[in-house]
Design a protein around this motif. Sequence first.
Motif, PDB file in Angstrom:
ATOM      1  N   ALA A   1       0.828  -1.211   0.000  1.00 17.93           N
ATOM      2  CA  ALA A   1       0.000   0.000   0.000  1.00 17.93           C
ATOM      3  C   ALA A   1       0.862   1.260   0.000  1.00 17.93           C
ATOM      4  N   LEU A   2       1.974   1.233   0.745  1.00 20.95           N
ATOM      5  CA  LEU A   2       2.843   2.406   0.817  1.00 20.95           C
ATOM      6  C   LEU A   2       3.700   2.585  -0.428  1.00 20.95           C
ATOM      7  N   SER A   3       3.812   1.552  -1.245  1.00 22.98           N
ATOM      8  CA  SER A   3       4.720   1.604  -2.395  1.00 22.98           C
ATOM      9  C   SER A   3       4.295   2.624  -3.442  1.00 22.98           C
ATOM     10  N   TYR A   4       3.033   3.085  -3.400  1.00 22.14           N
ATOM     11  CA  TYR A   4       2.561   4.076  -4.381  1.00 22.14           C
ATOM     12  C   TYR A   4       2.942   5.502  -3.980  1.00 22.14           C
ATOM     13  N   LEU A   5       3.540   5.675  -2.806  1.00 16.50           N
ATOM     14  CA  LEU A   5       3.837   7.019  -2.298  1.00 16.50           C
ATOM     15  C   LEU A   5       5.322   7.316  -2.440  1.00 16.50           C
ATOM     16  N   GLN A   6       5.831   7.225  -3.627  1.00 17.78           N
ATOM     17  CA  GLN A   6       7.271   7.313  -3.844  1.00 17.78           C
ATOM     18  C   GLN A   6       7.835   8.718  -3.677  1.00 17.78           C
ATOM     19  N   ASN A   7       6.967   9.737  -3.607  1.00 19.64           N
ATOM     20  CA  ASN A   7       7.436  11.109  -3.382  1.00 19.64           C
ATOM     21  C   ASN A   7       7.113  11.601  -1.970  1.00 19.64           C
ATOM     22  N   LEU A   8       6.690  10.677  -1.114  1.00 21.14           N
ATOM     23  CA  LEU A   8       6.348  11.047   0.258  1.00 21.14           C
ATOM     24  C   LEU A   8       7.589  11.529   1.002  1.00 21.14           C
ATOM     25  N   VAL A   9       7.441  12.655   1.718  1.00 21.87           N
ATOM     26  CA  VAL A   9       8.539  13.241   2.475  1.00 21.87           C
ATOM     27  C   VAL A   9       8.341  13.027   3.980  1.00 21.87           C
ATOM     28  N   THR A  10       7.101  13.140   4.468  1.00 16.97           N
ATOM     29  CA  THR A  10       6.805  13.015   5.898  1.00 16.97           C
ATOM     30  C   THR A  10       5.693  12.008   6.111  1.00 16.97           C
ATOM     31  N   LEU A  11       5.940  11.038   6.973  1.00 13.49           N
ATOM     32  CA  LEU A  11       4.939  10.019   7.310  1.00 13.49           C
ATOM     33  C   LEU A  11       4.797   9.966   8.825  1.00 13.49           C
ATOM     34  N   ARG A  12       3.560  10.214   9.311  1.00 18.24           N
ATOM     35  CA  ARG A  12       3.290  10.172  10.747  1.00 18.24           C
ATOM     36  C   ARG A  12       2.276   9.073  11.038  1.00 18.24           C
ATOM     37  N   LEU A  13       2.662   8.132  11.876  1.00 12.48           N
ATOM     38  CA  LEU A  13       1.819   6.994  12.239  1.00 12.48           C
ATOM     39  C   LEU A  13       1.677   7.000  13.762  1.00 12.48           C
ATOM     40  N   ARG A  14       0.502   7.404  14.258  1.00 11.99           N
ATOM     41  CA  ARG A  14       0.334   7.600  15.703  1.00 11.99           C
ATOM     42  C   ARG A  14      -0.883   6.845  16.221  1.00 11.99           C
ATOM     43  N   TYR A  15      -0.796   6.428  17.479  1.00 12.86           N
ATOM     44  CA  TYR A  15      -1.908   5.783  18.182  1.00 12.86           C
ATOM     45  C   TYR A  15      -2.491   4.628  17.363  1.00 12.86           C
TER      46      TYR A  15
ATOM     47  N   GLU B   1      11.222  12.121   6.899  1.00  7.48           N
ATOM     48  CA  GLU B   1      10.783  12.165   8.293  1.00  7.48           C
ATOM     49  C   GLU B   1       9.787  11.043   8.546  1.00  7.48           C
ATOM     50  N   LEU B   2      10.082  10.198   9.528  1.00 10.16           N
ATOM     51  CA  LEU B   2       9.195   9.095   9.906  1.00 10.16           C
ATOM     52  C   LEU B   2       8.931   9.180  11.402  1.00 10.16           C
ATOM     53  N   GLU B   3       7.652   9.220  11.755  1.00  6.10           N
ATOM     54  CA  GLU B   3       7.258   9.255  13.164  1.00  6.10           C
ATOM     55  C   GLU B   3       6.372   8.062  13.479  1.00  6.10           C
TER      56      GLU B   3
ATOM     57  N   LEU C   1      15.453   3.248   3.532  1.00  6.59           N
ATOM     58  CA  LEU C   1      15.096   4.621   3.867  1.00  6.59           C
ATOM     59  C   LEU C   1      16.341   5.501   3.955  1.00  6.59           C
ATOM     60  N   ASN C   2      16.134   6.771   3.613  1.00  2.10           N
ATOM     61  CA  ASN C   2      17.220   7.749   3.639  1.00  2.10           C
ATOM     62  C   ASN C   2      16.770   8.923   4.503  1.00  2.10           C
ATOM     63  N   LEU C   3      16.496   8.634   5.781  1.00  5.67           N
ATOM     64  CA  LEU C   3      15.857   9.591   6.677  1.00  5.67           C
ATOM     65  C   LEU C   3      16.833  10.628   7.209  1.00  5.67           C
ATOM     66  N   THR C   4      16.270  11.794   7.545  1.00  2.00           N
ATOM     67  CA  THR C   4      17.005  12.792   8.326  1.00  2.00           C
ATOM     68  C   THR C   4      16.402  12.919   9.721  1.00  2.00           C
ATOM     69  N   LEU C   5      15.136  12.494   9.898  1.00  3.60           N
ATOM     70  CA  LEU C   5      14.469  12.544  11.196  1.00  3.60           C
ATOM     71  C   LEU C   5      13.735  11.230  11.435  1.00  3.60           C
ATOM     72  N   LEU C   6      13.959  10.631  12.601  1.00  8.41           N
ATOM     73  CA  LEU C   6      13.272   9.401  12.982  1.00  8.41           C
ATOM     74  C   LEU C   6      12.835   9.527  14.431  1.00  8.41           C
ATOM     75  N   SER C   7      11.539   9.295  14.665  1.00  2.90           N
ATOM     76  CA  SER C   7      10.994   9.372  16.016  1.00  2.90           C
ATOM     77  C   SER C   7      10.191   8.108  16.291  1.00  2.90           C
ATOM     78  N   ILE C   8      10.650   7.333  17.276  1.00  2.00           N
ATOM     79  CA  ILE C   8       9.937   6.119  17.692  1.00  2.00           C
ATOM     80  C   ILE C   8       9.699   6.262  19.188  1.00  2.00           C
ATOM     81  N   THR C   9       8.516   6.696  19.569  1.00  4.12           N
ATOM     82  CA  THR C   9       8.238   7.031  20.966  1.00  4.12           C
ATOM     83  C   THR C   9       6.993   6.312  21.463  1.00  4.12           C
ATOM     84  N   SER C  10       6.935   6.130  22.787  1.00  2.00           N
ATOM     85  CA  SER C  10       5.767   5.538  23.454  1.00  2.00           C
ATOM     86  C   SER C  10       5.381   4.196  22.842  1.00  2.00           C
TER      87      SER C  10
END
Length: 591
Positions: free
Chosen positions: A181-195, A214-216, A234-243
């Motif tokens: 499902a995510l493979s169609y988002l090849q120009n995605l810059v920021t992905l936030r997955l919460r709760y 950026e991946l959260e 992934l070629n990230l500059t920001l990674l947040s894995i919290t809670s």
Amino acid sequence: FLMVLITRSTVGCPARCECAAQIKSVVCYRKRLTEIPEGIPTETKILDLSKNKLRSISAGDLAAYPLLEEIDLSENVITNIEPGAFNNLFNLRSLRLHSNQLKLIPAGVFTRLTNLTRLDLSENKIVILLDYMFQDLRNLKHLEVGDNDLVYISQRAFSGLLGLERLTIEKCNLTSISAEALSYLQNLVTLRLRYLSISFLEEQNFRKLYNLKELEIAYWPLLETISATTLYGLNLTLLSITSTNLSSVPAGAFRNMVYLRFLNLSYNPITSIDTGSFRDLIRLQELHMVSTLLATIEPQAFLGLRQLKVLNVSNNYLVTLEEGSFQFASSLEVLRLDNNPLSCDCRLLWLLRRRNELSFDGRQPVCATPPDIQGTELKAFAESALHEYFICQKPKIRDRKLQHITASEGQTIYFVCPADGVPVPVVMWISPQRRMITSKSIGRMSVLNGGTLEIRFVQVQDSGNYICIASNAGGNDTYFAILTVKSYPADGALYTNRTLYFAEFNETSFNDTQVFLKFTLDLKTILVSTAMGCITFLGVVLFCFLLLFVWSRGRGHHKNNLSIEYSFRKVDGAAVSGGQGGSRKFNMKMI
């Protein structure tokens, strides 16, 4: 008269709404409207219908306003949007539909919205994202679908989102997000997955998000591990894995992330940072590990972090932070060490010397021990007091009486090694095979609290000299102990209530290569085993008799036929005829 009507319709404003001709906006915010009002000027570009009681949007409701660029339909009670409802709005750039009652958005609702750049579907009751529902939104930049009842995202749901840069998915019932499902988002810059209630991530889950920076991942209470291949590609500059429920730093997943600059692992139950956990993050500048139950930072834990400028380990259980944990402690600019039970001894002397050039972000570290300076901030110490309080005492092993233990194979023995010092010394042992034994060792040998060495199920090859080493920042002290292990008789005689069986384990998985398992062999065991054997034998015999009985009962139902054919033949060359002369023989054939 006709000219007057045209002018009124052009510059008019719906009742109860507010219009601004300069920016061509119509605001009908919180007017208790149940349908789209009449009298909206055709040249309107901004239409705000939020916080009303609209229930549905039908095809053609907005067709009269082709110049619309922004529509806000949020906080209504919309349950249905018909396909083609926005067909004529070629200039539409922003569409807000959050906080409604939408359960399903059928295909065709967003058809021809080729210039839409922002879409907000959050806070609805959407259960599933269907295949191709965003197909025509090739210029969409921001998409929010969080706070819905989502249980499934179809594999082709994001097809067509060629320009999407920001995606937020939160507060849903999703149990997985497939790489397909995510493979169609090849120009995605920021992905936030919460709760989310996701307990695992697929291998190479984000492999085709080539431009993601950026991946959260936040508030995933079921997530316990992240494999080495999860973040592959992934070629990230920001990674947040919290809670989440991560109990260790996922060092394997950080491989090849050479451009990562910001990492946040706060609010995870991570108690220790092992040596080299971040060795691949050579460009990392900020590391945050707030409230992670962190109690130990091992030497060289930050090996490889040559550019680290900000370190936040506040609200943890750290007793100290040694300069040896860093590759370049001089690169630090901001350090948050507050709300930790710090022991102010020589291990923190380096920090005290840099207190004027290092920023604590307004929150000074405070001493928890020794008792006479408890509660004192680091900045409060005068230069003359440094060598009075910030000192270390070399370890000293208290009882140096020689321990020589003689044991038989299979027994468990203990060597004690109590040591004093400031700070409290760490005790390890060295085996005769020069193997290091610590409190973290796995196998038959380990170090208990107080420095006691425990060896379970001793073997002959365990015999030899053992060295105890007590060490802290002030130095170390050593001590020796001797173990002699007697083997069992060569004939393998059994001793009452004790029979030992040997099992060998892979040395790469365990610190010990041999483990003994103990079983008992007494009269009760023999009787039970014999009884079970007899029962099994009698059962087999009974089964055979039963088969014979069934077979014999069925014999009388079969008819046996026998016919005999015979003919005369020559014997010893003489002719036999008429039933006379010479001996006779005949052939028999059973049918």
